[in-house]
Write a protein that holds these residues in place. Sequence first.
Motif, PDB file in Angstrom:
ATOM      1  N   LEU A 194      27.321  66.391  83.763  1.00  0.00           N
ATOM      2  CA  LEU A 194      26.556  65.159  83.519  1.00  0.00           C
ATOM      3  C   LEU A 194      25.971  64.665  84.838  1.00  0.00           C
ATOM      4  N   SER A 195      24.808  64.054  84.735  1.00  0.00           N
ATOM      5  CA  SER A 195      24.156  63.537  85.930  1.00  0.00           C
ATOM      6  C   SER A 195      24.092  62.016  85.847  1.00  0.00           C
ATOM      7  N   GLU A 196      24.396  61.376  86.973  1.00  0.00           N
ATOM      8  CA  GLU A 196      24.394  59.906  86.992  1.00  0.00           C
ATOM      9  C   GLU A 196      23.028  59.324  86.671  1.00  0.00           C
ATOM     10  N   SER A 197      21.997  60.155  86.796  1.00  0.00           N
ATOM     11  CA  SER A 197      20.648  59.652  86.498  1.00  0.00           C
ATOM     12  C   SER A 197      20.353  59.680  84.998  1.00  0.00           C
ATOM     13  N   ASP A 198      21.247  60.300  84.201  1.00  0.00           N
ATOM     14  CA  ASP A 198      21.032  60.306  82.742  1.00  0.00           C
ATOM     15  C   ASP A 198      21.161  58.883  82.211  1.00  0.00           C
ATOM     16  N   ALA A 199      20.314  58.572  81.230  1.00  0.00           N
ATOM     17  CA  ALA A 199      20.311  57.210  80.678  1.00  0.00           C
ATOM     18  C   ALA A 199      21.665  56.842  80.072  1.00  0.00           C
ATOM     19  N   ASP A 200      22.284  57.792  79.388  1.00  0.00           N
ATOM     20  CA  ASP A 200      23.546  57.484  78.711  1.00  0.00           C
ATOM     21  C   ASP A 200      24.755  58.046  79.472  1.00  0.00           C
ATOM     22  N   TYR A 201      24.623  58.145  80.785  1.00  0.00           N
ATOM     23  CA  TYR A 201      25.676  58.762  81.604  1.00  0.00           C
ATOM     24  C   TYR A 201      27.053  58.128  81.380  1.00  0.00           C
ATOM     25  N   ALA A 202      27.137  56.794  81.468  1.00  0.00           N
ATOM     26  CA  ALA A 202      28.444  56.122  81.366  1.00  0.00           C
ATOM     27  C   ALA A 202      29.089  56.383  80.011  1.00  0.00           C
ATOM     28  N   LYS A 203      28.287  56.341  78.971  1.00  0.00           N
ATOM     29  CA  LYS A 203      28.813  56.542  77.607  1.00  0.00           C
ATOM     30  C   LYS A 203      29.307  57.980  77.435  1.00  0.00           C
ATOM     31  N   LYS A 204      28.482  58.939  77.867  1.00  0.00           N
ATOM     32  CA  LYS A 204      28.849  60.360  77.744  1.00  0.00           C
ATOM     33  C   LYS A 204      30.102  60.673  78.570  1.00  0.00           C
ATOM     34  N   LYS A 205      30.159  60.110  79.779  1.00  0.00           N
ATOM     35  CA  LYS A 205      31.303  60.377  80.655  1.00  0.00           C
ATOM     36  C   LYS A 205      32.580  59.849  80.012  1.00  0.00           C
ATOM     37  N   LYS A 206      32.482  58.679  79.433  1.00  0.00           N
ATOM     38  CA  LYS A 206      33.668  58.092  78.795  1.00  0.00           C
ATOM     39  C   LYS A 206      34.110  58.950  77.606  1.00  0.00           C
ATOM     40  N   GLU A 207      33.131  59.416  76.840  1.00  0.00           N
ATOM     41  CA  GLU A 207      33.471  60.273  75.690  1.00  0.00           C
ATOM     42  C   GLU A 207      34.189  61.536  76.160  1.00  0.00           C
ATOM     43  N   CYS A 208      33.647  62.142  77.234  1.00  0.00           N
ATOM     44  CA  CYS A 208      34.269  63.362  77.772  1.00  0.00           C
ATOM     45  C   CYS A 208      35.669  63.060  78.297  1.00  0.00           C
ATOM     46  N   ASP A 209      35.795  61.955  79.045  1.00  0.00           N
ATOM     47  CA  ASP A 209      37.099  61.562  79.584  1.00  0.00           C
ATOM     48  C   ASP A 209      38.125  61.369  78.473  1.00  0.00           C
ATOM     49  N   ASP A 210      37.729  60.593  77.455  1.00  0.00           N
ATOM     50  CA  ASP A 210      38.654  60.275  76.362  1.00  0.00           C
ATOM     51  C   ASP A 210      39.070  61.546  75.616  1.00  0.00           C
ATOM     52  N   ASN A 211      38.077  62.405  75.326  1.00  0.00           N
ATOM     53  CA  ASN A 211      38.393  63.632  74.589  1.00  0.00           C
ATOM     54  C   ASN A 211      39.234  64.585  75.432  1.00  0.00           C
ATOM     55  N   GLU A 212      38.918  64.669  76.727  1.00  0.00           N
ATOM     56  CA  GLU A 212      39.717  65.539  77.607  1.00  0.00           C
ATOM     57  C   GLU A 212      41.172  65.081  77.571  1.00  0.00           C
ATOM     58  N   LYS A 213      41.383  63.805  77.811  1.00  0.00           N
ATOM     59  CA  LYS A 213      42.754  63.259  77.827  1.00  0.00           C
ATOM     60  C   LYS A 213      43.458  63.507  76.504  1.00  0.00           C
ATOM     61  N   SER A 214      42.747  63.247  75.421  1.00  0.00           N
ATOM     62  CA  SER A 214      43.338  63.391  74.100  1.00  0.00           C
ATOM     63  C   SER A 214      43.788  64.844  73.851  1.00  0.00           C
ATOM     64  N   PHE A 215      42.941  65.813  74.215  1.00  0.00           N
ATOM     65  CA  PHE A 215      43.312  67.215  73.972  1.00  0.00           C
ATOM     66  C   PHE A 215      44.380  67.708  74.953  1.00  0.00           C
ATOM     67  N   ILE A 216      44.379  67.181  76.176  1.00  0.00           N
ATOM     68  CA  ILE A 216      45.432  67.562  77.124  1.00  0.00           C
ATOM     69  C   ILE A 216      46.782  67.033  76.625  1.00  0.00           C
ATOM     70  N   THR A 217      46.764  65.835  76.057  1.00  0.00           N
ATOM     71  CA  THR A 217      47.999  65.281  75.488  1.00  0.00           C
ATOM     72  C   THR A 217      48.470  66.108  74.301  1.00  0.00           C
TER      73      THR A 217
END
Length: 296
Positions: A194-217
Amino acid sequence: MKAGTILMDDLFGDLAGLGIKKPQSEDIFKEDEQEAAVRPGVQSPIEKKEKVFNEADYIFDKNMECPVCGRSFKTKKVRAGKARFLGTDSDLRPLHEGVDTVKYDAVVCLHCGYASLERVFTNVTAKQAKEIRDQIGYNFKGMTNSIGAYTYEEAIQRYKLALLCCVIRKMKISERAYVCLKLGWLYRGWKSTLSESDADYAKKKKECDDNEKSFITKAYEGFKIALAKESMPICGMDQYTFSYLMADLARQNKDYDNAQKFIYEIISSRSVSAKVKEKARMLNERIKQEKDEQSS
Ligand SMILES: [Zn+2]
């Protein structure tokens, strides 16, 4: 959370577009009653700026035969030896220059929707094949082999089909946990592109973070169940590789006491090489540091 009852919020919802109905239970670790590397801050290769890599150059289309429907299809596979190995994350996620090899491990029959990690793709019993046909095949709308590299969305959809097939095949808990681990890796890989210049960067990053954590758990919970009822090797890992992985998964889940128990198993063993012990000690330093930060 009680072991063995890990429920998900609409885990398989994004398979609906393929015609697949949601399974009755989303408890992926449910069983039949009777059957009962140090993370060196390596940047994802895709982020390298000085050289442009094209992931499509590292893959090829391989012909496969489906053990469920008997038809032939093509799947993408990484060319052996082409991508330079850069090391691993602390939970053993492999990093290669120019290609995220993890994307290409889940094989899907484009005709009937049967999916699996390649290592166990062909080991299907007649009973399992019937269950796959009944629960997936008859509704499956079919997929096409896209041109070029898989996007992370495509790879994740393939892995979710593989996870659903693991549950339908009543595969070992460790195999299901391993698919969850790799799904966690895919969301981490996606995040790194993901690139910080993407319009939906914060939303996409959060989705990736949440899903990563969820699957690691989920992976950690599943492997803990597997540890109690399966014998080594688990998913092709020897005891100490598995202990190392568990130590890091425990760390990521802030289960620091268990993380240190797994480290101790490695450090106290007489049959482990000095190199592996050193790696375990380095992970232990990180665990101690995070444990201190957590309690302060
Ligand atoms: Zn098939």
